[in-house]
Design a protein around this motif. Structure first.
Motif, PDB file in Angstrom:
ATOM      1  N   LEU C 118       0.774  -1.177   0.198  1.00 24.02           N
ATOM      2  CA  LEU C 118       0.134  -0.028  -0.041  1.00 24.02           C
ATOM      3  C   LEU C 118       1.077   1.076   0.025  1.00 24.02           C
ATOM      4  N   GLY C 119       1.935   1.272   0.744  1.00 21.53           N
ATOM      5  CA  GLY C 119       2.751   2.372   0.887  1.00 21.53           C
ATOM      6  C   GLY C 119       3.544   2.560  -0.438  1.00 21.53           C
ATOM      7  N   ALA C 120       4.009   1.512  -0.976  1.00 22.86           N
ATOM      8  CA  ALA C 120       4.697   1.595  -2.143  1.00 22.86           C
ATOM      9  C   ALA C 120       3.792   2.371  -3.400  1.00 22.86           C
ATOM     10  N   ILE C 121       2.683   1.789  -3.432  1.00 23.25           N
ATOM     11  CA  ILE C 121       1.810   2.237  -4.445  1.00 23.25           C
ATOM     12  C   ILE C 121       1.463   3.867  -4.205  1.00 23.25           C
ATOM     13  N   ALA C 122       1.172   4.239  -2.985  1.00 20.79           N
ATOM     14  CA  ALA C 122       0.675   5.393  -2.624  1.00 20.79           C
ATOM     15  C   ALA C 122       1.819   6.436  -3.013  1.00 20.79           C
ATOM     16  N   TRP C 128      -4.349  11.127  -6.600  1.00 19.63           N
ATOM     17  CA  TRP C 128      -5.521  10.685  -5.825  1.00 19.63           C
ATOM     18  C   TRP C 128      -5.458   9.362  -5.079  1.00 19.63           C
ATOM     19  N   VAL C 129      -4.625   8.554  -5.887  1.00 19.36           N
ATOM     20  CA  VAL C 129      -4.306   7.162  -5.298  1.00 19.36           C
ATOM     21  C   VAL C 129      -3.620   7.382  -4.048  1.00 19.36           C
ATOM     22  N   ASP C 130      -2.784   8.220  -3.886  1.00 17.91           N
ATOM     23  CA  ASP C 130      -1.855   8.350  -2.499  1.00 17.91           C
ATOM     24  C   ASP C 130      -2.935   8.980  -1.496  1.00 17.91           C
ATOM     25  N   GLN C 131      -3.798   9.986  -1.910  1.00 15.72           N
ATOM     26  CA  GLN C 131      -4.662  10.383  -0.968  1.00 15.72           C
ATOM     27  C   GLN C 131      -5.512   9.683  -0.489  1.00 15.72           C
ATOM     28  N   VAL C 132      -6.143   8.564  -1.274  1.00 12.73           N
ATOM     29  CA  VAL C 132      -7.246   7.760  -0.806  1.00 12.73           C
ATOM     30  C   VAL C 132      -6.393   6.829   0.233  1.00 12.73           C
ATOM     31  N   LEU C 133      -5.379   6.218  -0.169  1.00 14.02           N
ATOM     32  CA  LEU C 133      -4.710   5.263   0.460  1.00 14.02           C
ATOM     33  C   LEU C 133      -4.286   5.806   1.855  1.00 14.02           C
ATOM     34  N   MET C 134      -3.943   7.036   1.960  1.00 15.73           N
ATOM     35  CA  MET C 134      -3.201   7.596   3.020  1.00 15.73           C
ATOM     36  C   MET C 134      -4.361   8.119   3.951  1.00 15.73           C
ATOM     37  N   ARG C 135      -5.669   8.488   3.479  1.00 13.28           N
ATOM     38  CA  ARG C 135      -6.493   8.619   4.441  1.00 13.28           C
ATOM     39  C   ARG C 135      -6.965   7.409   4.995  1.00 13.28           C
TER      40      ARG C 135
END
Lengths: 320, 274, 300
Positions: C118-122, C128-135
């Motif tokens: 998850l961290g690597a993809i974000a 927005w991918v980063d935003q969603v995963l990090m929230r």
């Protein structure tokens, strides 16, 4: 001309756990007179920067120096590098002005630290003194620069501020380590002109470290070509560049694309600088040298005067 | 001859701190197949951004890039992939452009794994062949980037860019991190490869001497705009634009002596391995 | 800046670029605290692997009561004394090493399996991918870990494995954040750009170029975490949500002796010390690894 700096047979050995690991400087000898600009040229790993650091008494830990450095008539003690010498007699300008300043203090605050440490001036006096030098290096609005943080200034302005800082204690000798390499050509040209003007005005000597022969050609009175921790050729700039005697100096000049017509191959120097110089007993350049003869792999040539002031460290000097 | 790569009205805007920076401002040029085009300019002039826009590595704000007549602007990464096999890129900092944990073999094999079905023995052979082409012996295959000098790293970078037999190489300051003697080796290699494979180069540099030496045509960039372009001989000897004149004036005057002893250049000098 | 030269900055004199393994050995040899850490961890590992042959009373270690020997003070026969059910405290501590380490490794691995991708993809994709995963990550991070664990255990029922799952649920966001930061700094590096220019697909860039170069900080984090999870699992056991009697769990043992701390101090104190020493050992190694890999703290 009296000698401002004399470096005599300077050897630096890197020790690891007491054992010699590398010997990046193998007997450097050079001199700089009052008001003289000496260019120290050479490629990566030839010992330029280390020579500058040795002159400043800033050798890294684990580096063991041998030989003599005499600054303004005073023999330097390697075992007790003196912070007092630094700044007062000899001062340094780094390659990358962007990282040489601390980003969280203003230019003025950082310059104040230097001058109060060496001069003990009060705050107001220090400020006057600093503004004076900021104006000297051609910064248009010294007051604004004084209050600026490093990120608020361009690379060229920072390098000017850096030079002003180096001048604060009115040093006799300035060590400039690739001061224009990180700058664009138009800015670099201005900085070179500034260095020359300040030298004429203040009369300090300059140890100018660079890999750029063009810059040496424009700025320096004399030059010393370093290869594998040794001066292989030195002399007046025009003489050395017009009539280079050491095969390495020739190789460096011939490798310049500006000296070759487009399309024809450049004369590259084959191979690379030897990484470890501990075991060198003969000419370190012999393996890359097209003029090398059997004797070159046995004799370690020392710098010898070919004509007045023009020294070459090559056993075949004069015949090739 | 037709243009291998053509860009038209490229615009790239970066937004930083609510300010718009037009990194590339309405730039157009074409490069004929088999020729070398040099983009010269100071830092921040937008020359590297143009190269990346032309390769479709960063999205454009407007304008388009064509490769061999095909429009490549706005293609998805998947649609772009076959085009990438026909392009190679060589970077300014040769050591940083190699993955520090990958051997030379793995780095050079990466484009082949991506674009071809060559595997196993054939892959190793191809890597060895590419190493030889850039003047390194096969023993380098097992080395890691930190065991290479700058010049050797750049040779590996060139071998990697050549792996899929591309038609276009984008050279982003390929020699500015190298010493002059090594720069000469790399420039010679680039010239030779160009002659051998009929490559087209887009060369980015701040060094007018290098540009003059290697390029047929030149474009001068300033603050995102192409202020002058034309044949290298014309632009660099009789510049029309004031800025080009300033640039040429600012270049330190090269040491004057004629090259000495340059008459007998051993042809295999560049095959330097150690 | 465009015109970088071939000139090394002063930092070039610092010997970097060695193979990491050589560096680990070299730095460990010079760092006495790291050696202490290694000694502790090796001891815990040996106990975990060979506990049943080392423990003087292995059957007591596993929990069989000996009512006649209740609450004996430390002495020649029972070095650390016996507990309320007459079991040898030393044997139980030795036998407790294996479950403690197993649960720790299980939790850290599970947290890595969830957090790293998850961290690597974000980090690599951004936007927005980063935003969603990090929230999502922040939601998990916003609960106190122990509370999250209590809720999980309440749903799944108290047991060592469930405690492990509960801990992993609150642990993975740290790995996601760590790897995201690494990925963010790596994605701008020239070799990653080179891979993109070649046309290497994202699913291959992430393992080959991003994760391979993030291994060292992950390794450091995992080392420290193994110690921390031993402690956290002990804490869950202490409040009755982890290992259940008669399992030999250090946290459980501390809990069992807590009422008798003034009269039979050895029942709680020795397992507590075991927890403390284990956490210390892993932290010492982790600190030393950080020194090795973090260029800002290079000691010469």
């Amino acid at each position: 001309m009296s000698e401002l700096l004399v470096v005599d047979d300077l050897t630096v050995t890197f020790l690891e756990r007491g054992k010699p690991k590398n010997r990046p400087l193998r007997g450097i000898s050079l001199t700089i007179g009052e008001g003289e600009i000496l260019g120290v040229v050479g490629e990566t790993g030839c010992g330029k920067t280390l020579t500058g650091l040795a002159v400043l008494g800033l050798l890294p830990q684990g580096a063991q120096p041998n030989g003599r450095i005499v600054l303004d008539g005073v023999e330097q003690d390697f075992t007790k590098p003196s912070a007092d010498t630094r700044g007062r007699i000899v001062s340094l300008v780094f390659q990358n002005p962007g990282t040489a300043f601390n980003p969280v203090f203003t230019i003025g605050a950082q310059m104040r630290d230097v001058i109060r440490r060496h001069r003990g001036l009060r705050r107001g006096e220090a400020r006057e003194h600093i503004l004076h030098y900021l104006a000297e290096v051609g910064l248009p609005d010294p007051d604004r620069v004084y209050r600026s943080f490093p990120h608020e200034l361009s690379g060229g302005m920072l390098q000017r501020a850096m030079i002003a800082m180096a001048l604060l204690c009115e040093p006799r000798l300035l060590v400039l380590d690739e001061p224009t390499t990180a700058l664009d050509v138009t800015i670099a040209k201005q900085i070179l002109q500034l260095i020359r003007r300040l030298r004429d005005q203040f009369g300090f000597g300059v140890l100018f470290i660079t890999h750029n022969l063009g810059v040496v050609n424009e700025l320096c009175d004399r030059l010393a070509v370093l290869y594998a921790g040794r001066v292989v050729e030195s002399g007046p700039t025009a003489e050395v560049l017009q009539d280079p005697q050491h095969p390495y100096t020739r190789g460096l000049l011939n490798a310049l694309p500006s000296r070759q017509t487009p399309g024809s191959p450049l004369e590259a120097i084959p191979g690379a600088v030897p990484g470890n110089l501990l075991a060198v007993t003969a000419c370190a350049f012999a393996d890359r040298c097209r003029y090398a003869i059997a004797a070159c792999r046995e004799i370690d040539p020392l710098l010898e005067e070919l004509s007045a002031g023009h020294g070459v460290a090559c056993i075949r000097a004069g015949e090739i | 001859m037709s243009a291998l790569i053509a860009v038209q009205n490229l615009v790239k805007i970066y937004r930083a701190h609510r300010q718009e920076v037009r990194a590339v401002d309405d730039v157009s040029f074409e490069i004929e197949e088999g020729t070398t085009f040099g983009l010269v300019g100071e830092s921040g002039s937008g020359k590297s951004t143009i190269a990346r826009c032309a390769l479709g590595l960063i999205p454009l704000n407007s304008g388009e890039a064509r490769f061999d007549g095909r429009r490549i602007t706005g293609l998805t990464e998947r649609a772009m992939r076959p085009v990438r096999a026909e392009m190679g890129m060589v970077f300014q900092n040769p050591v940083a452009a190699l993955n520090p944990r990958m051997t030379v073999r793995d780095s050079i094999a990466e484009p082949l794994l991506t674009h071809t079905t060559v595997r196993g023995r054939a892959l190793d052979d191809r890597v060895g062949q590419l190493l030889e082409e850039v003047g390194l012996d096969a023993g380098f295959a097992t080395r890691l980037p930190h065991q290479l000098s700058g010049g050797q790293s750049q040779r590996v970078g060139i071998a990697r860019a050549l792996a899929t037999r591309p038609r276009l190489l984008v050279l982003d300051e390929p020699t500015s991190a190298l010493d002059v003697s090594v720069q000469a080796q790399v420039l010679n290699l680039l010239q030779e490869l160009r002659a051998q494979y009929g490559l087209t180069y887009l060369m980015i540099s701040h060094d007018l001497d290098v540009i003059r030496y290697l390029c047929d045509t030149v474009g001068v960039m300033r603050r995102g705009q192409l202020v002058e372009s034309g044949s290298a001989a014309q632009v660099l000897t009789s510049p029309r634009h004031e800025y080009t004149k300033q640039l040429i004036d600012a270049m330190p005057e090269a040491p004057g002596a004629k090259p000495r002893g340059a008459d007998t250049i051993p042809t295999k000098l560049r095959r330097t391995t150690q | 800046m465009t015109s970088a030269s071939g000139v090394p900055p002063l930092a070039a004199f610092v010997p970097l670029g060695e193979r990491p393994f050589t560096r680990i050995r070299r730095v460990l040899a010079r760092d006495p605290m790291a050696m202490v850490g290694v000694a502790i961890v090796v001891l815990v590992l040996v106990l975990a692997l060979f506990g049943q042959w080392i423990a003087p009373y292995p059957e007591q270690g596993l929990g069989s009561p000996r009512p006649s020997l209740r609450g004996l003070a430390p002495g020649a026969e029972y070095l650390f004394g016996t507990d309320q059910l007459g079991r040898d405290v030393l044997s139980r501590i030795i036998m407790g090493a294996r479950p403690a380490l197993l649960i720790s490794v299980f939790v850290v691995l599970l947290a890595m399996v969830i957090g790293i991708p998850l961290g690597a993809i974000a980090g690599y994709r951004g936007g927005w991918v980063d935003q969603v995963l990090m929230r999502v990550t922040e939601v998990f991070q916003s609960f106190p870990p122990l509370l999250l664990a209590m809720v999980t255990v309440a749903i799944l029922g108290p047991s060592l494995v469930n405690a492990g799952i509960a801990l992993a649920v609150s642990w993975w966001p740290w790995y996601a954040r760590l790897v995201r930061a690494e990925a963010q700094s790596l994605r701008g590096r020239p070799f990653v750009e080179a891979a993109r220019a070649i046309g290497v697909p994202t699913w291959r860039i992430i393992p080959r170029h991003i994760l391979r170069n993030s291994l060292t900080p992950i390794l450091v984090q995992a080392t420290v975490d193994i110690g921390s999870v031993v402690l956290a699992a002990g804490a869950l056991a202490f409040i009755g949500l982890g290992a259940q009697p008669p399992e030999p769990d250090w946290g459980l043992m501390v809990a069992e002796g807590r009422g008798l701390i003034f009269t039979q101090w050895w029942i709680s104190t020795f397992p507590g010390l075991a927890l403390f020493v284990t956490v210390l050992g892993f932290n010492l190694i982790g600190d030393s690894l950080r020194d090795i890999f973090d260029p800002r703290s290079v000691k010469r």
